[in-house]
Design a protein around this motif. Structure first.
Motif, short mmCIF file in Angstrom:
data_model
loop_
_atom_site.label_atom_id
_atom_site.label_comp_id
_atom_site.label_asym_id
_atom_site.label_seq_id
_atom_site.Cartn_x
_atom_site.Cartn_y
_atom_site.Cartn_z
N LYS A 135 40.68 20.41 -22.85
CA LYS A 135 39.07 20.50 -22.41
C LYS A 135 38.70 21.96 -21.91
O LYS A 135 37.44 22.20 -22.07
N LEU A 136 39.52 22.46 -21.20
CA LEU A 136 39.32 23.65 -20.52
C LEU A 136 39.28 24.86 -21.61
O LEU A 136 38.70 25.76 -21.22
N ILE A 137 39.99 24.77 -22.58
CA ILE A 137 40.47 26.00 -23.30
C ILE A 137 39.87 25.67 -24.58
O ILE A 137 40.02 26.49 -25.87
N ILE A 138 38.88 24.94 -24.88
CA ILE A 138 38.49 24.36 -26.17
C ILE A 138 37.27 25.51 -26.63
O ILE A 138 37.06 25.51 -27.89
N ILE A 139 37.00 26.48 -25.72
CA ILE A 139 36.15 27.71 -26.20
C ILE A 139 36.86 28.63 -27.05
O ILE A 139 36.25 29.09 -27.77
N ALA A 140 38.33 28.59 -27.22
CA ALA A 140 38.92 29.29 -27.84
C ALA A 140 38.70 29.00 -29.28
O ALA A 140 38.61 29.65 -30.38
N LEU A 141 38.43 27.57 -29.48
CA LEU A 141 37.87 27.20 -30.88
C LEU A 141 36.81 27.83 -31.39
O LEU A 141 36.44 28.21 -32.55
N PHE A 242 38.70 24.93 -40.94
CA PHE A 242 38.66 24.31 -39.68
C PHE A 242 40.10 23.84 -39.62
O PHE A 242 40.60 23.87 -38.11
N TYR A 243 40.69 23.50 -40.36
CA TYR A 243 42.21 23.09 -40.15
C TYR A 243 43.31 24.00 -39.61
O TYR A 243 43.89 23.79 -38.61
N THR A 247 44.80 24.05 -35.88
CA THR A 247 46.10 24.43 -35.78
C THR A 247 46.52 25.25 -34.84
O THR A 247 47.43 25.22 -33.84
N LEU A 248 45.95 26.49 -34.88
CA LEU A 248 46.22 27.69 -34.05
C LEU A 248 45.75 27.23 -32.58
O LEU A 248 46.49 27.58 -31.62
N TYR A 249 44.66 26.51 -32.68
CA TYR A 249 44.14 26.11 -31.06
C TYR A 249 45.35 24.90 -30.73
O TYR A 249 45.54 25.11 -29.20
N ARG A 250 45.79 24.15 -31.26
CA ARG A 250 47.03 23.37 -30.89
C ARG A 250 48.03 23.87 -30.47
O ARG A 250 48.71 23.62 -29.38
N LEU A 251 48.60 25.06 -31.23
CA LEU A 251 49.61 26.03 -30.56
C LEU A 251 49.37 26.63 -29.54
O LEU A 251 50.34 26.62 -28.56
N LEU A 252 47.84 27.16 -29.23
CA LEU A 252 47.66 27.66 -27.98
C LEU A 252 47.67 26.57 -26.86
O LEU A 252 48.36 26.95 -25.64
N LEU A 253 47.40 25.19 -27.06
CA LEU A 253 47.22 24.37 -26.14
C LEU A 253 48.72 24.05 -25.68
O LEU A 253 49.10 23.59 -24.56
N PHE A 254 49.70 23.98 -26.83
CA PHE A 254 50.94 23.68 -26.54
C PHE A 254 51.36 24.87 -25.60
O PHE A 254 52.00 24.14 -24.46
N GLY A 255 51.41 25.95 -25.73
CA GLY A 255 52.12 26.89 -25.00
C GLY A 255 51.32 27.06 -23.52
O GLY A 255 51.91 27.05 -22.49
N ALA A 256 49.90 26.80 -23.47
CA ALA A 256 49.52 26.84 -22.15
C ALA A 256 49.81 25.42 -21.36
O ALA A 256 49.89 25.60 -20.15
N THR A 257 50.13 24.24 -22.05
CA THR A 257 50.53 23.13 -21.08
C THR A 257 51.75 23.35 -20.62
O THR A 257 52.25 23.07 -19.58
#
Length: 261
Positions: A135-141, A242-243, A247-257
């Protein structure tokens, strides 16, 4: 000269300007103006998305809240309230269902070994942390989607910053309706009637896809150009893109987590 600066328009303060009554009046005035602009902006965003987008793009901005500010307000609601976590991705999904899952599994095993954790312990910690970060990095989307919108519509005179604003507006609508309002209504229906409209992920996905596509078409209508079929093709391209963006957002999310653990 006089009561106001001829350069910046700032009023020269006098002793009476610091009275409590003036302070309260200014406070109420600012709140009223902000509330009025916010209500006006939200009404257009929900019911006349094309007008809000086109007005803001051509410079009619004083009477509206900025798309970024609306996004931050909605994102704060998304962060604080229970929602349908479309953009949150559990560790199991990251290591089994993503194009980069093989690499993700290697990262997880190495990180768990370095921290002397079992995979189960790592997964529990990861899922708790990723819910916050998503929820914090959703602006990357919005930034990634804005680039896609710009590339599709730049021939209609769209600037990259316009693309970002349009993406912020679109995601504000998506968060507000699909992830906040709709799940809230569904929860009440479950309580009152035992009816679960979102029981099936496929059903929810189809509803979200159709609703988003219709909204995006109305939002981008001021830039449709002369050929309707070409405009609708561009809307379809944006929706399909959007897919990979998610997917790129989720990769970013994985790395940030993983870094945050």
């Amino acid at each position: 000269m006089g009561k106001y600066c001829h350069v910046c328009g700032e009023k020269v303060l006098v002793q009476s300007d610091k009275a409590l009554g003036v302070w309260v009046k200014d406070l109420l005035s600012n709140v009223w103006q902000l509330e009025g602009r916010l209500i006006r902006s939200m009404k257009l965003l929900l019911f006349k998305p094309g007008k809000y987008a086109s007005d803001y793009a051509r410079g009619a901005r004083v009477k509206y809240i900025k798309p970024l500010n609306i996004f931050l307000i909605v994102n704060l609601m998304y962060f604080l309230l229970p929602t349908y976590d479309t953009f949150q991705t559990t560790l199991n999904n990251q290591v089994t269902a993503m194009p980069y899952s093989a690499w993700a599994r290697t990262v997880v095993h190495n990180h768990a070994a370095n921290e002397s954790l079992s995979i189960e312990e790592f997964e529990k910690a990861y899922n708790a942390k990723t819910s916050e970060i998503s929820k914090l990095i959703i602006i990357a989307l919005a930034l990634m989607l804005g680039v896609i919108i710009f590339l599709c519509l730049k021939q209609q005179g769209l600037y990259l910053t316009d693309g970002f604003n349009l993406a912020l507006q679109f995601l504000s609508f998506y968060l507000l309706i699909m992830l906040l309002l709709l799940p809230g209504i569904n929860r009440q229906l479950e309580i009152w009637t035992d009816l679960d409209l979102l029981r099936s992920d496929l059903q929810y996905s189809l509803l979200a896809l159709i609703t988003s596509a219709v909204y995006l078409a109305f939002e981008l209508r001021p830039w449709r150009g002369a050929k309707t079929y070409l405009f609708l093709t561009k809307v379809l391209i944006i929706m399909v893109s959007f897919y990979p963006v998610v997917t790129l957002y989720r990769l970013l999310l994985f790395g940030a987590t993983v870094i945050a653990l």
